[in-house]
Structures are given as C-alpha cells and as structure tokens.
Design a protein around this motif. Structure first.
Motif, PDB file in Angstrom:
ATOM      1  N   THR A 163       8.518   6.605   6.839  1.00  0.00           N
ATOM      2  CA  THR A 163       8.604   5.922   5.132  1.00  0.00           C
ATOM      3  C   THR A 163       7.292   5.261   5.199  1.00  0.00           C
ATOM      4  O   THR A 163       6.691   5.194   3.893  1.00  0.00           O
ATOM      5  CB  THR A 163       9.900   5.095   5.267  1.00  0.00           C
ATOM      6  OG1 THR A 163      10.801   6.043   5.357  1.00  0.00           O
ATOM      7  CG2 THR A 163       9.934   4.544   3.607  1.00  0.00           C
ATOM      8  N   CYS A 164       7.250   3.909   5.928  1.00  0.00           N
ATOM      9  CA  CYS A 164       6.220   3.606   6.113  1.00  0.00           C
ATOM     10  C   CYS A 164       4.543   4.149   5.689  1.00  0.00           C
ATOM     11  O   CYS A 164       4.049   3.867   5.174  1.00  0.00           O
ATOM     12  CB  CYS A 164       5.396   2.699   7.357  1.00  0.00           C
ATOM     13  SG  CYS A 164       7.333   1.756   7.522  1.00  0.00           S
ATOM     14  N   ASN A 183       4.311   7.514   4.946  1.00  0.00           N
ATOM     15  CA  ASN A 183       4.594   9.239   4.211  1.00  0.00           C
ATOM     16  C   ASN A 183       4.599   8.164   2.830  1.00  0.00           C
ATOM     17  O   ASN A 183       3.916   9.265   1.606  1.00  0.00           O
ATOM     18  CB  ASN A 183       5.108   9.859   4.382  1.00  0.00           C
ATOM     19  CG  ASN A 183       5.352   9.900   5.743  1.00  0.00           C
ATOM     20  OD1 ASN A 183       3.587   9.839   5.896  1.00  0.00           O
ATOM     21  ND2 ASN A 183       6.652  10.762   6.154  1.00  0.00           N
ATOM     22  N   ARG A 184       4.690   6.884   2.135  1.00  0.00           N
ATOM     23  CA  ARG A 184       5.082   6.357   1.099  1.00  0.00           C
ATOM     24  C   ARG A 184       4.788   4.944   1.376  1.00  0.00           C
ATOM     25  O   ARG A 184       4.490   4.531  -0.028  1.00  0.00           O
ATOM     26  CB  ARG A 184       6.872   6.996   0.706  1.00  0.00           C
ATOM     27  CG  ARG A 184       7.572   8.283   1.459  1.00  0.00           C
ATOM     28  CD  ARG A 184       9.060   8.168   0.620  1.00  0.00           C
ATOM     29  NE  ARG A 184       8.682   7.628  -0.257  1.00  0.00           N
ATOM     30  CZ  ARG A 184      10.519   7.805  -0.638  1.00  0.00           C
ATOM     31  NH1 ARG A 184      12.059   7.958   0.815  1.00  0.00           N
ATOM     32  NH2 ARG A 184      10.618   7.082  -1.593  1.00  0.00           N
ATOM     33  N   HIS A 185       5.520   4.299   1.666  1.00  0.00           N
ATOM     34  CA  HIS A 185       5.024   2.237   1.307  1.00  0.00           C
ATOM     35  C   HIS A 185       3.518   2.070   1.242  1.00  0.00           C
ATOM     36  O   HIS A 185       2.957   2.114  -0.173  1.00  0.00           O
ATOM     37  CB  HIS A 185       5.611   1.560   2.217  1.00  0.00           C
ATOM     38  CG  HIS A 185       6.393   0.751   1.900  1.00  0.00           C
ATOM     39  ND1 HIS A 185       7.052  -0.411   2.891  1.00  0.00           N
ATOM     40  CD2 HIS A 185       5.729  -0.101   0.835  1.00  0.00           C
ATOM     41  CE1 HIS A 185       7.135  -1.468   1.325  1.00  0.00           C
ATOM     42  NE2 HIS A 185       6.788  -1.157   0.563  1.00  0.00           N
ATOM     43  N   GLY A 189       1.223   4.326  -1.445  1.00  0.00           N
ATOM     44  CA  GLY A 189       1.477   3.964  -2.642  1.00  0.00           C
ATOM     45  C   GLY A 189       0.757   2.556  -3.034  1.00  0.00           C
ATOM     46  O   GLY A 189       0.254   2.144  -4.301  1.00  0.00           O
ATOM     47  N   GLN A 193      -3.120   3.824  -2.984  1.00  0.00           N
ATOM     48  CA  GLN A 193      -3.148   4.667  -4.462  1.00  0.00           C
ATOM     49  C   GLN A 193      -3.006   3.755  -5.696  1.00  0.00           C
ATOM     50  O   GLN A 193      -4.370   3.585  -6.503  1.00  0.00           O
ATOM     51  CB  GLN A 193      -2.122   5.545  -4.708  1.00  0.00           C
ATOM     52  CG  GLN A 193      -1.972   5.979  -6.035  1.00  0.00           C
ATOM     53  CD  GLN A 193      -0.630   6.786  -6.315  1.00  0.00           C
ATOM     54  OE1 GLN A 193      -0.265   7.213  -5.888  1.00  0.00           O
ATOM     55  NE2 GLN A 193      -0.366   7.798  -7.756  1.00  0.00           N
ATOM     56  N   GLN A 219      -5.242   6.141   7.172  1.00  0.00           N
ATOM     57  CA  GLN A 219      -4.883   5.797   5.800  1.00  0.00           C
ATOM     58  C   GLN A 219      -5.135   5.909   4.678  1.00  0.00           C
ATOM     59  O   GLN A 219      -5.660   5.952   3.589  1.00  0.00           O
ATOM     60  CB  GLN A 219      -3.229   4.261   5.738  1.00  0.00           C
ATOM     61  CG  GLN A 219      -2.177   5.331   6.294  1.00  0.00           C
ATOM     62  CD  GLN A 219      -1.038   6.340   5.699  1.00  0.00           C
ATOM     63  OE1 GLN A 219      -1.045   6.167   4.684  1.00  0.00           O
ATOM     64  NE2 GLN A 219      -0.582   7.571   6.782  1.00  0.00           N
ATOM     65  N   PHE A 250      14.339   2.131  -0.127  1.00  0.00           N
ATOM     66  CA  PHE A 250      12.690   1.992  -0.104  1.00  0.00           C
ATOM     67  C   PHE A 250      12.942   2.301  -1.648  1.00  0.00           C
ATOM     68  O   PHE A 250      12.635   3.434  -2.634  1.00  0.00           O
ATOM     69  CB  PHE A 250      12.580   3.003   0.450  1.00  0.00           C
ATOM     70  CG  PHE A 250      10.906   2.881  -0.012  1.00  0.00           C
ATOM     71  CD1 PHE A 250      10.181   2.297   0.467  1.00  0.00           C
ATOM     72  CD2 PHE A 250      10.142   4.001  -0.899  1.00  0.00           C
ATOM     73  CE1 PHE A 250       8.763   2.028   0.592  1.00  0.00           C
ATOM     74  CE2 PHE A 250       8.943   4.307  -0.535  1.00  0.00           C
ATOM     75  CZ  PHE A 250       8.247   3.452  -0.624  1.00  0.00           C
ATOM     76  N   ARG A 251      13.094   1.005  -2.576  1.00  0.00           N
ATOM     77  CA  ARG A 251      13.380   1.024  -3.964  1.00  0.00           C
ATOM     78  C   ARG A 251      12.344  -0.338  -4.657  1.00  0.00           C
ATOM     79  O   ARG A 251      11.154  -0.101  -5.358  1.00  0.00           O
ATOM     80  CB  ARG A 251      14.715   0.734  -4.826  1.00  0.00           C
ATOM     81  CG  ARG A 251      14.978   2.101  -4.118  1.00  0.00           C
ATOM     82  CD  ARG A 251      16.370   2.174  -4.843  1.00  0.00           C
ATOM     83  NE  ARG A 251      17.696   1.114  -4.663  1.00  0.00           N
ATOM     84  CZ  ARG A 251      17.629  -0.327  -5.662  1.00  0.00           C
ATOM     85  NH1 ARG A 251      17.606  -0.340  -7.044  1.00  0.00           N
ATOM     86  NH2 ARG A 251      18.055  -0.991  -4.760  1.00  0.00           N
ATOM     87  N   THR A 256       8.296  -0.742  -3.524  1.00  0.00           N
ATOM     88  CA  THR A 256       6.953  -0.063  -3.753  1.00  0.00           C
ATOM     89  C   THR A 256       6.167  -0.607  -4.604  1.00  0.00           C
ATOM     90  O   THR A 256       6.364  -1.766  -5.493  1.00  0.00           O
ATOM     91  CB  THR A 256       7.538   0.944  -4.232  1.00  0.00           C
ATOM     92  OG1 THR A 256       7.656   0.727  -5.781  1.00  0.00           O
ATOM     93  CG2 THR A 256       8.524   2.031  -3.581  1.00  0.00           C
ATOM     94  N   GLU A 316       4.148   0.616  -6.884  1.00  0.00           N
ATOM     95  CA  GLU A 316       5.175   0.625  -8.013  1.00  0.00           C
ATOM     96  C   GLU A 316       6.211  -0.335  -9.113  1.00  0.00           C
ATOM     97  O   GLU A 316       5.783  -1.144  -9.713  1.00  0.00           O
ATOM     98  CB  GLU A 316       6.018   2.100  -8.427  1.00  0.00           C
ATOM     99  CG  GLU A 316       4.191   3.000  -8.099  1.00  0.00           C
ATOM    100  CD  GLU A 316       4.343   3.639  -6.597  1.00  0.00           C
ATOM    101  OE1 GLU A 316       3.157   4.863  -5.976  1.00  0.00           O
ATOM    102  OE2 GLU A 316       5.266   2.845  -5.980  1.00  0.00           O
TER     103      GLU A 316
END
Length: 159
Positions: free
Chosen positions: A47-48, A50-52, A55, A58, A88, A146-147, A150, A152
């Motif tokens: 998760t770290c 691929n997503r955290h 984000g 980005q 990354q 994971f909400r 983030t 976002e």
C-alpha cells in the motif's frame, strides 16, 4: 499517548533524505515551515508503494502551490529510504525521513507493533499538518485502512 492537535512535534535526531542524507534534529527541520508529514508502515510495502507515497508524488505541486513542504516518514534506514525515493521518482524537495530506530515515531506515540508479521516496530499510517512544529491537523488511520492520510484527503482537509 499519541501526539495531539496543539502539541509540538518532539525533538529527535533523524535522517532526512533528499538530494543527500543529513542527520538533523526534528525541531530544526520543522522550524519556520508549514509541513504535511505522512507516516507509512514501511518502504517498499504494497500500500505504501502502490498508493500512499505515489499520491503525494502525484500531488506534490499542489502542496507546494499552497506553500507547504511535504515529508514522508518510515521506520527504515536512510539507505532504504533513498532507494525507495529513487524507485518512486520522488522529487528531491519531498523529504524522506528515515527513523531507523523508531525514536521519532515512538516520541509521537504513533508506533505500530508489527512483530506478528515479522516487521518489528513500525509507524502507524498517518498524516499531519504542522506549522512551525506545532500540530494543527492530525489524521491517523484505523488498522488496515487507507482513507484519511491520503494526499487527496489532506489537500481537501487543508482547503
């Protein structure tokens, strides 16, 4: 007890990984800055990676446009954080904080016992906004979620 809104971030030595690796005191690192600090359980974990962290990479320009510095914290050594940043494509201005012994994480009360998974001491997944070292917003994830930490969610929270 976990750090709370209104508290000053603890003063601990840590390694900041950007264009180079520097040993710094957190009091100096956060002094005079508006910072979004997010903590992850570990570099190169699913998760770290691929997503955290992606984000925040980005949306990095959006944080900077708001006058905010961004820092990522993990209980990993500086060389792991440096390799993870390279893998990354993390901009050098997005500091990677290597809390190898977990001293900063423990001082904030945001440690996670990952022994059952063979991971030892780790950081809980969180994000906070600090102004001049004082916590103004704090979002700590419930286990397995994971909400709220983030990029976002933090951009929305900070308006």
């Amino acid at each position: 007890m976990s750090i709370q809104v209104g508290d000053t971030l603890p003063d601990v030595e840590i390694r900041a990984v950007g264009a180079s690796i520097e040993q710094v005191h957190t009091s100096a690192l956060f002094a005079g800055r508006k910072v979004v600090l997010f903590g992850v359980p570990g570099a190169f974990t699913p998760t770290c990676s691929n997503r955290h962290l992606p984000g925040y990479v980005q949306h990095f320009a959006q944080f900077r446009e708001r006058g905010l510095d961004v820092m990522c914290l993990a209980v990993n050594d500086a060389y792991v954080m440096q390799a993870w940043a390279a893998a990354q494509h993390v901009p050098p201005e997005l500091l990677m904080l290597a809390d190898g012994n977990g001293n900063f994480t423990k001082a904030m009360g945001l440690e996670l016992d990952g022994n059952a998974y063979g991971m030892g001491l780790r950081s809980r997944r969180f994000a906070l906004y600090a102004d001049n070292g004082v916590v103004k917003q704090l979002q700590v994830e419930a286990p397995g979620e994971f909400r709220v930490s983030t990029a976002e969610a933090m951009l929305e929270l900070l308006g």
